[in-house]
Design a protein around this motif. Sequence first.
Motif, PDB file in Angstrom:
ATOM      1  N   ALA A   1     -19.410  46.982 -22.640  1.00 20.69           N
ATOM      2  CA  ALA A   1     -20.697  47.472 -22.138  1.00 20.69           C
ATOM      3  C   ALA A   1     -21.419  46.410 -21.317  1.00 20.69           C
ATOM      4  O   ALA A   1     -22.045  46.711 -20.301  1.00 20.69           O
ATOM      5  CB  ALA A   1     -21.572  47.930 -23.309  1.00 20.69           C
TER       6      ALA A   1
ATOM      7  N   ASP B   1     -20.389  58.822 -18.491  1.00 21.40           N
ATOM      8  CA  ASP B   1     -20.734  58.668 -19.905  1.00 21.40           C
ATOM      9  C   ASP B   1     -20.589  57.219 -20.359  1.00 21.40           C
ATOM     10  O   ASP B   1     -21.392  56.715 -21.149  1.00 21.40           O
ATOM     11  CB  ASP B   1     -19.859  59.571 -20.767  1.00 21.40           C
ATOM     12  CG  ASP B   1     -20.162  61.050 -20.557  1.00 21.40           C
ATOM     13  OD1 ASP B   1     -21.242  61.345 -20.008  1.00 21.40           O
ATOM     14  OD2 ASP B   1     -19.324  61.888 -20.934  1.00 21.40           O
ATOM     15  N   ALA B   2     -19.558  56.524 -19.846  1.00 17.61           N
ATOM     16  CA  ALA B   2     -19.350  55.121 -20.229  1.00 17.61           C
ATOM     17  C   ALA B   2     -20.518  54.260 -19.780  1.00 17.61           C
ATOM     18  O   ALA B   2     -21.010  53.401 -20.529  1.00 17.61           O
ATOM     19  CB  ALA B   2     -18.043  54.604 -19.634  1.00 17.61           C
TER      20      ALA B   2
ATOM     21  N   GLU C   1     -23.581  55.352 -19.181  1.00 16.24           N
ATOM     22  CA  GLU C   1     -24.769  55.752 -19.931  1.00 16.24           C
ATOM     23  C   GLU C   1     -24.773  55.135 -21.316  1.00 16.24           C
ATOM     24  O   GLU C   1     -25.815  54.688 -21.806  1.00 16.24           O
ATOM     25  CB  GLU C   1     -24.834  57.279 -20.009  1.00 16.24           C
ATOM     26  CG  GLU C   1     -25.194  57.947 -18.678  1.00 16.24           C
ATOM     27  CD  GLU C   1     -25.259  59.451 -18.789  1.00 16.24           C
ATOM     28  OE1 GLU C   1     -24.874  59.996 -19.860  1.00 16.24           O
ATOM     29  OE2 GLU C   1     -25.680  60.093 -17.800  1.00 16.24           O
ATOM     30  N   ARG C   2     -23.611  55.101 -21.964  1.00 19.65           N
ATOM     31  CA  ARG C   2     -23.538  54.472 -23.294  1.00 19.65           C
ATOM     32  C   ARG C   2     -23.850  52.983 -23.217  1.00 19.65           C
ATOM     33  O   ARG C   2     -24.400  52.394 -24.151  1.00 19.65           O
ATOM     34  CB  ARG C   2     -22.153  54.685 -23.907  1.00 19.65           C
ATOM     35  CG  ARG C   2     -21.875  56.103 -24.364  1.00 19.65           C
ATOM     36  CD  ARG C   2     -20.640  56.163 -25.248  1.00 19.65           C
ATOM     37  NE  ARG C   2     -19.463  55.640 -24.564  1.00 19.65           N
ATOM     38  CZ  ARG C   2     -18.643  56.387 -23.828  1.00 19.65           C
ATOM     39  NH1 ARG C   2     -18.893  57.686 -23.667  1.00 19.65           N
ATOM     40  NH2 ARG C   2     -17.579  55.859 -23.257  1.00 19.65           N
TER      41      ARG C   2
END
Length: 375
Positions: free
Chosen positions: A224, A249-250, A252-253
Motif C-alpha cells: 500500500a 480497488d487496490a 482505494e484500499r
Amino acid sequence: MPAEYTTFGLAPATRPGEIAADGGHRLHRDFVDFVVDGRPLLFRLADLDAVSPLASDVPPAILAAQVRGLLLESEAPLPGGRYLIYGCPECEDLACGAVTAVIERAHARDTGMDGTGTDAADGADGADGPDGADYVWRDFAWQTDAHADLERDGYQGIGPFRFAGAEYRAALRSLLDGDGGGHAPRRRVLLVGARTAALARLAAALRALGIGADISGDTVHIHAGELRQYGAVVFGTGVGPAERAAVRDAFERAGADVARVDGTPPIVPLLVARIEQALDPGPVERRRLTRLTAAGGAADVEVTSACRVRITAHRLDRLHRTRTQELFDGVLEPGRHRLALDARAVKGESFVVARTAGGVLVAAVAQGEPPGHRH
C-alpha cells in the motif's frame, strides 16, 4: 517604494515535459510558484518558459538554501542585491537567461495599528529587527550574466511589490517545515497491461522527461505504501473492466487518490501529454491554459493570460501508423479563441494536444459541427 501592500503566497506549479516529433524531449519540472495578489507571478511575464528556484526535484539542502536566500538570511548570489526569481527549467544556468529582482527589507508600516501609516527608508531592518520587517521585490530584469541592464532588459510595469513581513516569512518557512507549499508531487506513474513492449516505450519516454514509471500486470501484491507514491495509473491496451476495477480497488484500499489514464490509442507523445495533464497539481483557476475542445475542423481554446499556444494533432491511420501534425503555433491574448484545424489532420479517431509553457490539455476530436456552432 509601493504605496500599498501586495499579498504573497505560494502555489504548486508544473512545467510539463514533452516528446517532440524529432525524438527530442524537454524535462518535466514540478515547482512552487510565487502568487502575488492572488495570481501566479509567472503569468505576468508573457510566455516565459521557466521555473522558480523552489523546485521539488532539488535536494532538501539546496531548497533550504534558496528559501533562506529569499528570506535574506544569506548574501545575494548576484551583484546589487539581486536574487533569481525564475530560471531555465532544463539546466538552471544563468547564461540561458533568468528573471532576477532586488529583494530588500523595509520597516513594517504601522497602518492598522496606530493609523499613522508611516514608512521608513528602503533597506532598513525595521525598529523591531529583521523579523518585524517587510520585504520589497523591485527592479525585475532579464539577466544572462552577472550584471543586469535595467534600461535594456528591465521589466517595465512589474513591481515594485511590498509584502507584509509576517505573511511572507510564514509562506516561505512552511517549505522548511516540510509542508512544501501544500504540494507534495507524486512524479511516478504505474503502467498496467500485458503488452509490455508498448508500455516499455512509454515508460522510457516518461523517464527521459524525469517522470518515474513502473510496469506491472498485477497491483494486488504491491504494498500500500508503494501505491501511495504514484500520481497516475495508465491502463494499456487489452486491460478489461474487471482488471481495471481490481486496480482501482487496490488503490482505494491503500488510501491513494490516483488519476486514471486510458492508454489507447498507443501513441507515445499523446499518452505523455495525457499523463502530464493528469499530474498537474495546480487548481484550474491558477492555470494558464484552462479549456480545450475540438470538433468540426475547429478547436476552442481558453487562456487566462497572454501566452504562446501550440496545438498538435495525433491519430493512427488505417495501417495503424502514427500521424502527427502541428496545427497552430501562436500567441493568444486572454480569453476564448476558436482556431481552424486542418480537416485532413483530424479525420477519424484523432486527438489534439494544446501546450503552453506551463500546461497541457488533451481533447478527443468530435466529428460534426464545432462546439458552440450556430447556423
